[in-house]
Design a protein around this motif. Structure first.
Motif, PDB file in Angstrom:
ATOM      1  N   PHE A  67       0.851  -1.186   0.000  1.00  0.00           N
ATOM      2  CA  PHE A  67       0.000   0.000   0.000  1.00  0.00           C
ATOM      3  C   PHE A  67       0.887   1.236   0.000  1.00  0.00           C
ATOM      4  O   PHE A  67       1.760   1.382   0.849  1.00  0.00           O
ATOM      5  CB  PHE A  67      -0.912   0.019   1.227  1.00  0.00           C
ATOM      6  N   GLU A  68       0.678   2.121  -0.977  1.00  0.00           N
ATOM      7  CA  GLU A  68       1.463   3.342  -1.090  1.00  0.00           C
ATOM      8  C   GLU A  68       0.637   4.511  -0.569  1.00  0.00           C
ATOM      9  O   GLU A  68      -0.431   4.811  -1.093  1.00  0.00           O
ATOM     10  CB  GLU A  68       1.856   3.566  -2.552  1.00  0.00           C
ATOM     11  N   MET A  69       1.145   5.149   0.478  1.00  0.00           N
ATOM     12  CA  MET A  69       0.427   6.270   1.090  1.00  0.00           C
ATOM     13  C   MET A  69       0.715   7.565   0.328  1.00  0.00           C
ATOM     14  O   MET A  69       1.687   7.661  -0.414  1.00  0.00           O
ATOM     15  CB  MET A  69       0.858   6.431   2.550  1.00  0.00           C
ATOM     16  N   ASP A  70      -0.120   8.569   0.558  1.00  0.00           N
ATOM     17  CA  ASP A  70       0.124   9.906   0.015  1.00  0.00           C
ATOM     18  C   ASP A  70       1.285  10.533   0.780  1.00  0.00           C
ATOM     19  O   ASP A  70       1.572  10.143   1.911  1.00  0.00           O
ATOM     20  CB  ASP A  70      -1.129  10.782   0.167  1.00  0.00           C
ATOM     21  N   PRO A  71       1.948  11.529   0.189  1.00  0.00           N
ATOM     22  CA  PRO A  71       3.035  12.215   0.908  1.00  0.00           C
ATOM     23  C   PRO A  71       2.526  12.863   2.190  1.00  0.00           C
ATOM     24  O   PRO A  71       1.434  13.439   2.220  1.00  0.00           O
ATOM     25  CB  PRO A  71       3.490  13.292  -0.086  1.00  0.00           C
ATOM     26  N   ILE A  72       3.324  12.738   3.246  1.00  0.00           N
ATOM     27  CA  ILE A  72       2.999  13.339   4.536  1.00  0.00           C
ATOM     28  C   ILE A  72       4.287  13.875   5.161  1.00  0.00           C
ATOM     29  O   ILE A  72       5.384  13.459   4.777  1.00  0.00           O
ATOM     30  CB  ILE A  72       2.312  12.337   5.498  1.00  0.00           C
ATOM     31  N   PRO A  73       4.171  14.785   6.130  1.00  0.00           N
ATOM     32  CA  PRO A  73       5.371  15.342   6.778  1.00  0.00           C
ATOM     33  C   PRO A  73       6.177  14.281   7.515  1.00  0.00           C
ATOM     34  O   PRO A  73       5.665  13.229   7.899  1.00  0.00           O
ATOM     35  CB  PRO A  73       4.795  16.363   7.772  1.00  0.00           C
ATOM     36  N   ALA A  74       7.442  14.596   7.734  1.00  0.00           N
ATOM     37  CA  ALA A  74       8.362  13.657   8.392  1.00  0.00           C
ATOM     38  C   ALA A  74       7.872  13.231   9.772  1.00  0.00           C
ATOM     39  O   ALA A  74       7.989  12.059  10.138  1.00  0.00           O
ATOM     40  CB  ALA A  74       9.746  14.283   8.499  1.00  0.00           C
ATOM     41  N   SER A  75       7.314  14.155  10.543  1.00  0.00           N
ATOM     42  CA  SER A  75       6.851  13.805  11.886  1.00  0.00           C
ATOM     43  C   SER A  75       5.708  12.795  11.822  1.00  0.00           C
ATOM     44  O   SER A  75       5.618  11.893  12.655  1.00  0.00           O
ATOM     45  CB  SER A  75       6.412  15.057  12.649  1.00  0.00           C
ATOM     46  N   ASP A  76       4.848  12.923  10.826  1.00  0.00           N
ATOM     47  CA  ASP A  76       3.748  11.964  10.654  1.00  0.00           C
ATOM     48  C   ASP A  76       4.271  10.614  10.165  1.00  0.00           C
ATOM     49  O   ASP A  76       3.805   9.565  10.609  1.00  0.00           O
ATOM     50  CB  ASP A  76       2.710  12.508   9.674  1.00  0.00           C
ATOM     51  N   ARG A  77       5.250  10.653   9.265  1.00  0.00           N
ATOM     52  CA  ARG A  77       5.842   9.392   8.790  1.00  0.00           C
ATOM     53  C   ARG A  77       6.475   8.640   9.951  1.00  0.00           C
ATOM     54  O   ARG A  77       6.346   7.421  10.048  1.00  0.00           O
ATOM     55  CB  ARG A  77       6.893   9.661   7.702  1.00  0.00           C
ATOM     56  N   ARG A  78       7.127   9.358  10.837  1.00  0.00           N
ATOM     57  CA  ARG A  78       7.776   8.727  11.994  1.00  0.00           C
ATOM     58  C   ARG A  78       6.747   7.987  12.851  1.00  0.00           C
ATOM     59  O   ARG A  78       6.986   6.865  13.290  1.00  0.00           O
ATOM     60  CB  ARG A  78       8.502   9.790  12.825  1.00  0.00           C
ATOM     61  N   ILE A  79       5.609   8.610  13.089  1.00  0.00           N
ATOM     62  CA  ILE A  79       4.563   7.979  13.898  1.00  0.00           C
ATOM     63  C   ILE A  79       4.086   6.695  13.236  1.00  0.00           C
ATOM     64  O   ILE A  79       3.917   5.658  13.890  1.00  0.00           O
ATOM     65  CB  ILE A  79       3.390   8.955  14.122  1.00  0.00           C
ATOM     66  N   ILE A  80       3.892   6.734  11.925  1.00  0.00           N
ATOM     67  CA  ILE A  80       3.421   5.540  11.208  1.00  0.00           C
ATOM     68  C   ILE A  80       4.489   4.455  11.226  1.00  0.00           C
ATOM     69  O   ILE A  80       4.185   3.282  11.482  1.00  0.00           O
ATOM     70  CB  ILE A  80       2.980   5.917   9.782  1.00  0.00           C
ATOM     71  N   HIS A  81       5.742   4.814  10.965  1.00  0.00           N
ATOM     72  CA  HIS A  81       6.829   3.824  11.017  1.00  0.00           C
ATOM     73  C   HIS A  81       6.899   3.157  12.390  1.00  0.00           C
ATOM     74  O   HIS A  81       6.978   1.931  12.485  1.00  0.00           O
ATOM     75  CB  HIS A  81       8.180   4.487  10.719  1.00  0.00           C
ATOM     76  N   MET A  82       6.856   3.951  13.454  1.00  0.00           N
ATOM     77  CA  MET A  82       6.972   3.411  14.803  1.00  0.00           C
ATOM     78  C   MET A  82       5.771   2.527  15.158  1.00  0.00           C
ATOM     79  O   MET A  82       5.934   1.474  15.775  1.00  0.00           O
ATOM     80  CB  MET A  82       7.105   4.542  15.829  1.00  0.00           C
ATOM     81  N   THR A  83       4.584   2.945  14.764  1.00  0.00           N
ATOM     82  CA  THR A  83       3.375   2.168  15.048  1.00  0.00           C
ATOM     83  C   THR A  83       3.444   0.803  14.378  1.00  0.00           C
ATOM     84  O   THR A  83       3.161  -0.221  15.001  1.00  0.00           O
ATOM     85  CB  THR A  83       2.120   2.929  14.570  1.00  0.00           C
ATOM     86  N   LEU A  84       3.804   0.794  13.103  1.00  0.00           N
ATOM     87  CA  LEU A  84       3.816  -0.469  12.359  1.00  0.00           C
ATOM     88  C   LEU A  84       5.007  -1.340  12.732  1.00  0.00           C
ATOM     89  O   LEU A  84       4.928  -2.567  12.621  1.00  0.00           O
ATOM     90  CB  LEU A  84       3.758  -0.194  10.862  1.00  0.00           C
ATOM     91  N   LYS A  85       6.089  -0.734  13.195  1.00  0.00           N
ATOM     92  CA  LYS A  85       7.232  -1.521  13.658  1.00  0.00           C
ATOM     93  C   LYS A  85       6.830  -2.322  14.892  1.00  0.00           C
ATOM     94  O   LYS A  85       7.179  -3.492  15.025  1.00  0.00           O
ATOM     95  CB  LYS A  85       8.398  -0.595  13.988  1.00  0.00           C
ATOM     96  N   GLU A  86       6.093  -1.685  15.798  1.00  0.00           N
ATOM     97  CA  GLU A  86       5.626  -2.365  17.009  1.00  0.00           C
ATOM     98  C   GLU A  86       4.557  -3.402  16.705  1.00  0.00           C
ATOM     99  O   GLU A  86       4.448  -4.401  17.390  1.00  0.00           O
ATOM    100  CB  GLU A  86       5.083  -1.336  17.999  1.00  0.00           C
ATOM    101  N   MET A  87       3.759  -3.148  15.673  1.00  0.00           N
ATOM    102  CA  MET A  87       2.638  -4.026  15.346  1.00  0.00           C
ATOM    103  C   MET A  87       3.111  -5.346  14.729  1.00  0.00           C
ATOM    104  O   MET A  87       2.589  -6.404  15.045  1.00  0.00           O
ATOM    105  CB  MET A  87       1.689  -3.304  14.393  1.00  0.00           C
ATOM    106  N   GLY A  88       4.080  -5.288  13.837  1.00  0.00           N
ATOM    107  CA  GLY A  88       4.569  -6.484  13.169  1.00  0.00           C
ATOM    108  C   GLY A  88       3.647  -6.916  12.034  1.00  0.00           C
ATOM    109  O   GLY A  88       2.553  -6.395  11.860  1.00  0.00           O
ATOM    110  N   GLY A  89       4.106  -7.876  11.243  1.00  0.00           N
ATOM    111  CA  GLY A  89       3.312  -8.388  10.119  1.00  0.00           C
ATOM    112  C   GLY A  89       3.479  -7.591   8.846  1.00  0.00           C
ATOM    113  O   GLY A  89       3.104  -8.045   7.760  1.00  0.00           O
ATOM    114  N   VAL A  90       4.024  -6.383   8.951  1.00  0.00           N
ATOM    115  CA  VAL A  90       4.270  -5.528   7.792  1.00  0.00           C
ATOM    116  C   VAL A  90       5.606  -4.815   7.977  1.00  0.00           C
ATOM    117  O   VAL A  90       6.129  -4.726   9.081  1.00  0.00           O
ATOM    118  CB  VAL A  90       3.159  -4.468   7.588  1.00  0.00           C
ATOM    119  N   THR A  91       6.147  -4.325   6.871  1.00  0.00           N
ATOM    120  CA  THR A  91       7.339  -3.479   6.915  1.00  0.00           C
ATOM    121  C   THR A  91       6.999  -2.159   6.233  1.00  0.00           C
ATOM    122  O   THR A  91       6.063  -2.094   5.425  1.00  0.00           O
ATOM    123  CB  THR A  91       8.540  -4.121   6.190  1.00  0.00           C
TER     124      THR A  91
END
Length: 190
Positions: free
Chosen positions: A149-173
């Protein structure tokens, strides 16, 4: 930190002005080698607190500011009946205040190693909650379909939140791709 009579005088004291040839940060002293010990004489929490309280008094006397420091992060929260004045459209005023606080920390306290989390009326907290929910929905979709899934462009601070959330969740990279304002996240099955 001395109290200025108006915001223009205060900003001028920080080296911020309308003049394009004035730099608010001296490039000679902006970076110090990490191997040399650095002594800080000014409390960065107090610097941010005094600045935000002074600014809020000028905008609306009903606003209050609470500032706390935890590790290398300064958390500042502006509250009051009209705290939304400090948010602006899509959080733009809040983002501008953060830039001013970072400049102030570098200029007054000599600190460019701290992170700042500025919120007003719970705007950032609600925004982060929405990003976490979005990330979880996208992860569920990617795990269910097996397609990236390719997301729309978002600011770096928002990307960080998504990266951290999905890193903790697992099952996706996750992977950030693109440059500048076109930088966005691609969520892939693990």
């Amino acid at each position: 930190m001395e109290k200025k009579t108006n915001l223009d005088d205060y900003l001028a004291g920080l080296g911020i002005s309308d003049s394009a040839d004035e730099s608010p940060i001296d490039p000679e002293t902006a970076y110090q080698s990490p191997s040399s010990p650095i002594e800080y004489n000014i409390n960065p929490q107090e610097v941010v607190e005094q600045f935000l309280k002074g600014l809020c008094e000028r905008v609306d006397s009903g606003l209050s500011v609470k500032v706390r420091m935890q590790e290398n992060v300064i958390y500042a929260d502006i509250s009051g009946v009209h705290a939304a004045k400090m948010i602006g459209r899509d959080g733009r005023v809040l983002a501008a205040l953060e830039v001013m606080c970072y400049t102030l920390l570098a200029k007054e306290a000599g600190r460019n190693d701290l992170r700042l989390h500025l919120d007003a009326a719970g705007f950032r907290r609600r925004h982060e909650d929405k990003l976490v929910q979005l990330a979880e929905r996208i992860a569920q979709q990617v795990m269910k379909t097996g397609e990236s899934f390719e997301m729309d462009p978002i600011p770096a601070s928002d990307r960080r939140i998504i990266h951290m959330t999905l890193k903790e969740m697992g099952g996706v990279t996750t992977e950030s791709v693109g440059e500048g304002k076109d930088r966005h996240i691609i969520v892939k099955p693990a």
